[in-house]
Motif scaffolding. Structure first.
Motif, PDB file in Angstrom:
ATOM      1  N   LYS A  34      24.270 -69.248  24.741  1.00  0.00           N
ATOM      2  CA  LYS A  34      25.131 -70.399  25.039  1.00  0.00           C
ATOM      3  C   LYS A  34      26.613 -70.012  25.164  1.00  0.00           C
TER       4      LYS A  34
ATOM      5  N   ASN B  18      24.469 -74.846  26.231  1.00  0.00           N
ATOM      6  CA  ASN B  18      23.275 -74.074  26.637  1.00  0.00           C
ATOM      7  C   ASN B  18      23.244 -73.781  28.130  1.00  0.00           C
TER       8      ASN B  18
ATOM      9  N   PRO C 176      25.216 -69.493  29.202  1.00  0.00           N
ATOM     10  CA  PRO C 176      25.097 -68.353  28.293  1.00  0.00           C
ATOM     11  C   PRO C 176      26.167 -67.299  28.591  1.00  0.00           C
TER      12      PRO C 176
END
Ligand code: UDP
Length: 247
Positions: A71, A115, A118
């Protein structure tokens, strides 16, 4: 010159030094897109606070060891200008600003859809130009507007406010004098849709009943503050639509 104990913070009519009632907010205004180079920006005036926020990202997190493979990392940096307070603030980070940067980063991470990005970082620079109590909450409230203005996907806005205890009474949105001479200070921030609390700190003492009163006052106030945030963003999109219709 009066001393702390001479100052009467609430008068016989229940009004505070600046004429507010116990559950009244200080005047607030928020503008977006005030900085040309940032991906998103906001400026907030809340009481005597004047704070600028610049957002950059999502971009590859640097240095690499700060990356999270799952994330994005939200890196908020809260900074008080040397001229923002009565007594010159020594420039640079200190324990207080590091603590505030940390709690703001955590609160914003709960709202941003981290999320989706990343290994990225999202930088949030909070510059306090004039401080008048409640700067962490004002900076956080403006940060979520700046993130939205940058087009960063979020589950919800973050809306904050403080309450506290002054001369035995629970009051909303402490002024500088109330913060200095009051008995408690409770900054709190929520995600309005879910009601989740994403920042909660307390200085001083409150009984359980006082805490409940203070937090319900804050929750009521966050509805008004959330509307001011939404109006600031609506103003941005209205301006874009007008610009396009003029093409
Ligand atoms: N303040 C100050 N000098 C400092 C730090 C804070 O004069 O070095 C003032 C400033 O007006 C600030 C207030 O004290 O808004 C309350 O500070 P606090 O640490 O409670 O954080 P805040 O209420 O601003 O989130």
């Amino acid at each position: 010159m009066g001393t702390a104990s001479d100052i009467k913070l609430i008068n016989e009519d229940g009004l505070r030094l600046d004429g507010r009632s116990a559950d009244e907010l200080r005047p607030m205004k928020i503008e977006t897109d005030v900085l040309a180079r940032a991906d998103g920006s906001a400026y907030i005036e809340w009481g005597g606070n004047k704070i600028l926020v610049a957002v950059y990202g999502p971009r590859e997190a640097f240095p690499k060891h700060t990356q999270d493979i799952d994330k994005a990392v939200v890196k908020a940096r809260y900074n008080m200008a040397a001229f923002s307070v009565d007594e010159r603030k020594r420039p640079g980070p200190d324990r207080r600003s590091m603590e505030i940067s940390k709690v703001i980063s955590e609160a914003l991470s709960s709202a941003v859809m981290v999320n989706q990005f990343p290994r990225a970082e999202i930088d949030v620079y909070i510059e306090v130009l004039q401080a008048d109590a409640g700067t962490r909450i004002a900076g956080l409230t403006a940060s979520s507007v700046a993130l939205a203005a940058a087009g960063i996907p979020m589950k919800d806005m973050v809306v904050g406010c403080t309450a506290g205890k002054v001369e035995g009474q629970v009051v909303l949105d402490l002024s500088k004098e109330e913060d200095n001479f009051g008995q408690a200070d409770l900054p709190m921030a929520v995600l309005p849709k879910s009601g989740n609390v994403v920042l909660l700190q307390m200085d001083g003492d409150l009984s359980v009943e006082e805490f409940e009163k203070a937090s319900s006052m804050i929750l009521e106030a966050t509805k008004k503050i959330h509307k001011i945030q939404r109006d600031a963003l609506a103003g941005k999109y209205k301006a874009i639509a007008l610009e396009r219709s003029g093409e």
